[in-house]
Enzyme design. Sequence first.
Site, PDB file in Angstrom:
ATOM      1  CB  CYS A  38     -86.877   7.699  14.262  1.00  0.00           C
ATOM      2  SG  CYS A  38     -87.421   8.525  15.761  1.00  0.00           S
ATOM      3  CB  SER A  40     -87.297   6.251  18.994  1.00  0.00           C
ATOM      4  OG  SER A  40     -87.767   7.530  19.270  1.00  0.00           O
ATOM      5  CG  HIS A  43     -83.419   5.752  22.839  1.00  0.00           C
ATOM      6  ND1 HIS A  43     -82.299   6.365  23.304  1.00  0.00           N
ATOM      7  CD2 HIS A  43     -84.338   6.731  22.675  1.00  0.00           C
ATOM      8  CE1 HIS A  43     -82.515   7.656  23.418  1.00  0.00           C
ATOM      9  NE2 HIS A  43     -83.747   7.916  23.035  1.00  0.00           N
ATOM     10  CG  HIS A  59     -90.420   4.032  14.859  1.00  0.00           C
ATOM     11  ND1 HIS A  59     -89.091   3.915  15.156  1.00  0.00           N
ATOM     12  CD2 HIS A  59     -90.738   5.318  15.124  1.00  0.00           C
ATOM     13  CE1 HIS A  59     -88.628   5.065  15.581  1.00  0.00           C
ATOM     14  NE2 HIS A  59     -89.607   5.950  15.566  1.00  0.00           N
ATOM     15  CB  CYS A 164     -91.929   8.867  13.752  1.00  0.00           C
ATOM     16  SG  CYS A 164     -91.312   9.066  15.447  1.00  0.00           S
TER      17      CYS A 164
HETATM   18  C1  CXF Z   1     -91.106   5.886  19.672  1.00  0.00           C
HETATM   19  C2  CXF Z   1     -91.713   5.422  20.933  1.00  0.00           C
HETATM   20  C3  CXF Z   1     -91.428   3.973  21.170  1.00  0.00           C
HETATM   21  C4  CXF Z   1     -91.758   3.125  20.022  1.00  0.00           C
HETATM   22  C5  CXF Z   1     -91.193   3.626  18.749  1.00  0.00           C
HETATM   23  C6  CXF Z   1     -91.473   5.045  18.520  1.00  0.00           C
HETATM   24  N1  CXF Z   1     -91.456   7.233  19.478  1.00  0.00           N
HETATM   25  C7  CXF Z   1     -90.848   8.082  18.620  1.00  0.00           C
HETATM   26  O1  CXF Z   1     -89.832   7.920  18.010  1.00  0.00           O
HETATM   27 ZN    ZN Z   2     -89.523   7.929  15.942  1.00  0.00          ZN
END
Ligand code: CXF
Ligand code: ZN
Length: 363
Positions: A38, A40, A43, A59, A164
């Site tokens: 993902c 995220s 980041h 996650h 997710c």
């Molecule tokens: C994220 C938000 C922060 C923690 C991990 C998942 N959301 C979606 O990818």
């Molecule tokens: Zn995610």
Amino acid sequence: MKAAVLHAVNQPMTIEQIEIRKPLHGEVLVRTVASGVCHSDLHFIDGLWPTPTPVVLGHEAAGVVEEVGDGVTYVKAGDPVVLSFAPFCGNCRDCVTGSPHLCTNPSARFPAGAGAAPRITWNGNPVNQFANMGSFAEYMVVPEGGVVKVPKDMPLDKAALVGCSVMTGIGAVLNTAKVVEGETVAVIGTGGVGLNVIQGAVLANASRIIAIDVLDNKLEYAKQMGATHTINAANEDAVKAVQALTGFGVDYAFEAIGNVKAATQAFNMVRRGGTAVIVGMMPFTSTIEVPGAAFLGEKKMIGSFYGSTRFRVDMPRLCEFYLAGKIKLDELVTRRYELGQINEAFDAMKKGEVARSIVPISA
Ligand code: CXF
Ligand code: ZN
């Protein structure tokens, strides 16, 4: 067990043999069958969001329960589960008023107590478990409130995505925004989450679904998922193009990148009375500016976290939708990578080459 460890931001992950302890009170040991890759996570790899290191990222996962700790009643060994990165306690104000995704009760994350031994260690030293999970690993010890049982016939590699991107995107439309039949929708960013916003808009029977991205290959994915119109924002002004298509703007614009400029564009492309829904993860310290006068037109900008999921209801439902052919999950998966290729998976994502990639971890 084998896990991909991020030792410091802006560095490639390395595969290490790490230790995982047994599940304690309120915890569940899950064998990871598959983990999605993902945006995220990126980041945190790039340092746009802070996270302590060393850490096992990942996650978006599904697996099979191997063992349960004492006091666990919801699952037993052998149950197939999707993991939630927002475990719920079931007792707090958010949980009992229908927003378990907003639960912040520490006992939901650490039912065995804050002083319990770390769940995962490397050479005896604690390793952080990203999002209460850390799914780029062969096993995970997670809280009972972070698992949801799924139908036995649900393929777990596809179920992982429900954990997710699918929940986040479809939930943003159906749960957060509550789009109804005939309304118009735009989505900025057609990656894993944006494509699922499109699927949500199809389920809601939106009349127009306008997909916006800067890459033509991603706009092609968007059409496959049900977008009725596409705009390449590298070639034209997305706000003007949406106004031209709709006359006065869309009812809902979803920002699915995590980009400040795109959030402002989302606000500017909704009609008077319309709603911009911010789904993407904005850089941690960012601020968004919108024209103040637009509030007299009752324009709204709202956040959406995890598709406002009531995950023990929504996730099995999404699996049933897949099994009944009502949502597409196979089409989301562009590539599969071994755990040892995890850095390549993120490189491909950065280049916009993939809709979603999956890391199959065990059979
Ligand atoms: C994220 C938000 C922060 C923690 C991990 C998942 N959301 C979606 O990818
Ligand atoms: Zn995610």
